[in-house]
Write a protein that holds these residues in place. Structure first.
Motif, PDB file in Angstrom:
ATOM      1  N   ASN A 130      -9.105   3.297   4.750  1.00  0.00           N
ATOM      2  CA  ASN A 130      -8.650   1.958   4.355  1.00  0.00           C
ATOM      3  C   ASN A 130      -8.261   1.111   5.561  1.00  0.00           C
ATOM      4  N   SER A 172      -0.319   2.698  -4.144  1.00  0.00           N
ATOM      5  CA  SER A 172      -1.718   3.031  -3.870  1.00  0.00           C
ATOM      6  C   SER A 172      -2.066   4.470  -4.224  1.00  0.00           C
ATOM      7  N   TRP A 231       2.708   4.717  -0.955  1.00  0.00           N
ATOM      8  CA  TRP A 231       2.486   6.045  -1.537  1.00  0.00           C
ATOM      9  C   TRP A 231       3.817   6.535  -2.093  1.00  0.00           C
ATOM     10  N   GLN A 234       0.849  -1.190   0.000  1.00  0.00           N
ATOM     11  CA  GLN A 234       0.000   0.000   0.000  1.00  0.00           C
ATOM     12  C   GLN A 234       0.889   1.247   0.000  1.00  0.00           C
ATOM     13  N   TYR A 257       1.697  -2.447  -6.136  1.00  0.00           N
ATOM     14  CA  TYR A 257       1.989  -2.086  -4.757  1.00  0.00           C
ATOM     15  C   TYR A 257       1.919  -0.578  -4.509  1.00  0.00           C
ATOM     16  N   GLN A 313      -5.628   6.560   5.301  1.00  0.00           N
ATOM     17  CA  GLN A 313      -5.507   5.468   6.280  1.00  0.00           C
ATOM     18  C   GLN A 313      -6.827   5.226   6.993  1.00  0.00           C
TER      19      GLN A 313
END
Length: 233
Positions: free
Chosen positions: A233, A77, A20, A18, A75, A230
């Motif tokens: 999710n 996000s 960034w 996940q 991978y 966050q």
């Protein structure tokens, strides 16, 4: 190797699945290549024939496919773009060009592939518009941020496949507040027009001379978006 390592790590560490990406300037362009599906678009802007018609062995073709056929990395996000010249920069031969040149280094094996393409009759496989931006070492990194660069033009058309956020610099905050009242808003290197993405989930303009990564407002904005993501999710 980097992508393979990241994929393997993501399989064993859920948090890495996940990821960034936060990319400044050319780093933003590189980040964008990891979240788009290019199909044949980049290849067709560069070559007149299909990969198989270059008459290279598979070992030589694979590095070219890695460059010109992009797929979203599973991978990643989301991406935060800071001062990113999606449409290029008119200063590509100056500061932006030197920055790109210092960041872009193709592996030695890829240099060898491009060197072979540059030899003999293979030169005519390059499109006319791409030929001035290529050399025996590969794509010309000094001019990769030119607004007229074919690959940058094509990349700018490819929509990111994940949520994206934009931080855009303004080097004249006291006189130039918003792009509506100041069409020429820029950070001294990248214009608002080039950095703006219509599909961005959120956008922030901060006082910056192409260094918005140092802005407290930008840092707070990024943390806010991360926290919201966050929570969702």
């Amino acid at each position: 190797m980097h992508n393979l390592a990241a994929s393997n790590s993501a399989a064993t560490a859920p948090a890495l699945a996940q990821m960034w990406l936060i990319g400044h300037s050319m780093g933003g362009i590189i980040s964008r290549t990891m979240v788009v599906d290019s199909g044949n678009a980049l290849w067709d802007r560069t070559f007149k024939v299909a990969p198989e018609q270059l008459r290279l062995e598979e070992q030589a073709l694979e590095p070219l496919r890695e460059i010109f056929f992009l797929t979203p990395k599973p991978y990643v996000s989301a991406v935060v773009f800071l001062d990113t010249p999606h449409q290029g920069s008119d200063q590509a031969r100056g500061l932006a060009g030197r920055l790109a040149s210092s960041l872009i280094r193709l592996p030695g094996s890829m240099y060898q592939v491009f060197s072979r393409l540059w030899q003999d009759e293979r030169m005519h496989y390059l499109t006319d518009e791409m030929r001035p931006y290529m050399s025996a070492q590969g794509p010309d990194s000094v001019r990769v941020l030119s607004p007229s660069h074919p690959l940058l033009q094509e990349l700018s058309k490819l929509p990111p496949q994940v949520p994206v956020y934009s931080v855009i610099g303004n080097n004249r905050p006291k006189r130039c507040q918003t792009p509506l009242v100041c069409p020429g808003l820029n950070d001294g290197v990248v214009s608002y027009h080039s950095a703006h993405l219509p599909q961005a989930q959120a956008e922030l303009i901060v006082p910056s001379k192409h260094d918005s990564y140092q802005s407290p407002e930008a840092i707070a904005f990024i943390l806010q978006q991360l926290t919201a993501w966050q929570s969702a999710n």
